[in-house]
Design an enzyme around this catalytic site. Structure first.
Site, PDB file in Angstrom:
ATOM      1  N   GLY A 108       0.812  -1.216   0.000  1.00  0.00           N
ATOM      2  CA  GLY A 108       0.000   0.000   0.000  1.00  0.00           C
ATOM      3  C   GLY A 108       0.842   1.260   0.000  1.00  0.00           C
ATOM      4  N   LEU A 109       2.147   1.117  -0.167  1.00  0.00           N
ATOM      5  CA  LEU A 109       3.011   2.305  -0.181  1.00  0.00           C
ATOM      6  C   LEU A 109       3.369   2.731  -1.608  1.00  0.00           C
ATOM      7  CD1 LEU A 109       5.353   1.522   2.857  1.00  0.00           C
ATOM      8  CD2 LEU A 109       3.337   2.994   2.797  1.00  0.00           C
ATOM      9  N   GLY A 110       2.725   2.122  -2.574  1.00  0.00           N
ATOM     10  CA  GLY A 110       2.894   2.590  -3.962  1.00  0.00           C
ATOM     11  C   GLY A 110       4.204   2.182  -4.603  1.00  0.00           C
ATOM     12  N   SER A 111       4.715   0.985  -4.242  1.00  0.00           N
ATOM     13  CA  SER A 111       6.002   0.583  -4.830  1.00  0.00           C
ATOM     14  C   SER A 111       5.877   0.393  -6.342  1.00  0.00           C
ATOM     15  CB  SER A 111       6.546  -0.675  -4.162  1.00  0.00           C
ATOM     16  OG  SER A 111       5.764  -1.779  -4.491  1.00  0.00           O
ATOM     17  N   SER A 112       4.740  -0.122  -6.816  1.00  0.00           N
ATOM     18  CA  SER A 112       4.636  -0.340  -8.274  1.00  0.00           C
ATOM     19  C   SER A 112       4.569   0.986  -9.025  1.00  0.00           C
ATOM     20  CB  SER A 112       3.454  -1.246  -8.620  1.00  0.00           C
ATOM     21  OG  SER A 112       2.325  -0.886  -7.907  1.00  0.00           O
ATOM     22  N   ALA A 113       3.925   1.992  -8.434  1.00  0.00           N
ATOM     23  CA  ALA A 113       3.894   3.311  -9.084  1.00  0.00           C
ATOM     24  C   ALA A 113       5.296   3.908  -9.126  1.00  0.00           C
ATOM     25  CB  ALA A 113       2.952   4.248  -8.327  1.00  0.00           C
ATOM     26  N   ALA A 114       6.030   3.766  -8.024  1.00  0.00           N
ATOM     27  CA  ALA A 114       7.393   4.309  -7.980  1.00  0.00           C
ATOM     28  C   ALA A 114       8.295   3.591  -8.987  1.00  0.00           C
ATOM     29  CB  ALA A 114       7.958   4.195  -6.564  1.00  0.00           C
ATOM     30  N   ASP A 155      -1.434   7.228  -7.086  1.00  0.00           N
ATOM     31  CA  ASP A 155      -0.087   6.752  -6.749  1.00  0.00           C
ATOM     32  C   ASP A 155       0.957   7.311  -7.703  1.00  0.00           C
ATOM     33  OD1 ASP A 155      -1.619   5.252  -5.057  1.00  0.00           O
ATOM     34  OD2 ASP A 155      -0.562   3.375  -5.422  1.00  0.00           O
TER      35      ASP A 155
HETATM   36  O1  PMV Z   1      -2.884  -0.053  -2.565  1.00  0.00           O
HETATM   37  P1  PMV Z   1      -2.461   1.265  -2.983  1.00  0.00           P
HETATM   38  O2  PMV Z   1      -1.667   2.017  -2.011  1.00  0.00           O
HETATM   39  O3  PMV Z   1      -1.855   1.268  -4.331  1.00  0.00           O
HETATM   40  O4  PMV Z   1      -3.739   2.182  -3.018  1.00  0.00           O
HETATM   41  C1  PMV Z   1      -4.806   1.950  -3.813  1.00  0.00           C
HETATM   42  C2  PMV Z   1      -5.738   3.078  -3.672  1.00  0.00           C
HETATM   43  C3  PMV Z   1      -7.118   2.779  -4.226  1.00  0.00           C
HETATM   44  O5  PMV Z   1      -7.874   3.975  -4.102  1.00  0.00           O
HETATM   45  C4  PMV Z   1      -7.786   1.682  -3.422  1.00  0.00           C
HETATM   46  C5  PMV Z   1      -7.066   2.348  -5.682  1.00  0.00           C
HETATM   47  C6  PMV Z   1      -6.676   3.440  -6.639  1.00  0.00           C
HETATM   48  O6  PMV Z   1      -6.384   3.085  -7.807  1.00  0.00           O
HETATM   49  O7  PMV Z   1      -6.700   4.638  -6.299  1.00  0.00           O
END
Ligand code: PMV
Length: 327
Positions: A108-114, A155
């Site tokens: 949930g810390l956005g590692s794939s986006a980073a 993200d």
């Molecule tokens: O799991 P994370 O941190 O990538 O967060 C997802 C956030 C959501 O709102 C649940 C999904 C999204 O695409 O914004």
């Protein structure tokens, strides 16, 4: 042969996760943990992907194999980012990509986006392309859309721009709006449950709940949107107590959407009892991480999380988003 390293920060969602998938705003902050991606040009037509943090440490493929849609496999974000970078540049090259991540995956810390935005930045720079942060953010969002099917720009925008962003998704990615929120500091403690989870599965679970109980779920989503708008005002007026209270309300509504679990709840309550101003799960839920807002009692909160058998670390906002590393 040219070598370029780029890095991008992880993020926490402060307000608005899940509701942002339904067009409501989100508030997210980049944090001081980064992913580093090094791109090295090769003289043949091979693509080699490497990461010590993944179970499959290395994968190699031919350049021609990149175009195939592959939504599985550990390197799926990197492959999609490479494909979009080559498309944008209008040229391709054999390449070696090495990922060095200080961010736990699927937390949930956005590692794939980073990983996505730093791969785009490293590869486009290696190919001699001038690229704006806006464009990297948009391409990064397209990577997530292609791999996950559905994803908000939260993200990838936060990782690309850095700082704290109020994100208002538009009808398409060209129309997304980002407002930068300036705060002197936002001391947080992040608690990691150690439970890996899939954002896609959790987003799907909310969709299914909404299909069944639309009249009940829609007002919850709208309320989360209102909380995020109100939180923006609290940041602007410097009302720390209000920010904490709104975090607690936001957490309750995420519980109502069914994306919390017992370990996250335990960490949230332990943090509040140890003196956090507010605490909530962050990201998709179902495991992953929670955040506690700790202008004071930071060590007590971290100790309370550790006493629950989970990892805690203090986090500060990273003003810098994606960047090319020097030398
Ligand atoms: O799991 P994370 O941190 O990538 O967060 C997802 C956030 C959501 O709102 C649940 C999904 C999204 O695409 O914004």
């Amino acid at each position: 042969m040219v070598t370029v390293t780029a890095s991008a920060p992880a993020k926490v969602i402060l307000f608005g996760e899940h509701a942002v998938v339904y067009g409501k705003p989100a508030l997210a902050g980049a944090i001081d943990r980064r992913v580093y991606v090094t791109a090295r040009e090769r003289s043949d037509r091979t693509v080699i992907l490497r990461s010590e943090d993944m179970k499959t440490k290395e994968e190699s493929l031919h350049l021609d194999g990149l175009g195939m849609v592959d939504t599985r496999g550990e390197f799926r974000y990197v492959k999609k980012a490479l494909e979009l970078a080559f498309d944008r540049a209008g040229s391709m090259t054999g390449i070696e990509i090495e990922i060095d991540s200080r961010v736990p995956p699927a937390s949930g810390l956005g590692s794939s986006a980073a990983v996505s935005v730093s791969t785009l930045m490293a590869v486009l720079t290696l190919l001699g392309e001038e690229v704006s942060i806006e464009e990297v953010a948009r391409l990064g969002h397209n990577v997530e859309l292609a791999v996950q099917g559905a994803a908000s720009p939260t993200d990838t925008a936060t990782s690309a721009f850095g700082g704290i962003l109020f994100i208002q998704p538009g009808m398409d990615s060209e129309m997304d709006r980002y407002d930068r929120i300036t705060v002197a500091d936002l001391p947080l403690v992040v608690g990691y449950t150690g439970i890996e989870r899939s954002t896609k599965v959790l987003v799907d679970s909310v969709r299914v709940l909404r299909q069944r109980f639309q009249k009940i779920v829609d007002p919850i989503i709208s309320d989360i949107g209102r909380i995020t708008g109100e939180a923006k005002r609290m940041f602007e007026t410097g009302d720390g107590e209000g920010i904490g209270q709104l975090m607690n309300i936001n957490h309750g509504l995420l519980e109502a959407l069914g994306v919390c679990n017992d370990r996250l709840s335990r960490l949230v309550y332990a943090s509040r009892n140890a003196g956090a101003r507010g605490a909530k799960l962050t990201g998709a839920g179902g495991g992953g991480c929670m955040i506690a807002y700790t202008p004071e009692n930071q060590n007590d909160v971290a100790d309370a999380i550790t006493a629950c058998g989970c990892n805690a670390f203090s986090a500060h906002i990273s003003i810098e988003g994606v960047r090319v590393e020097k030398g």
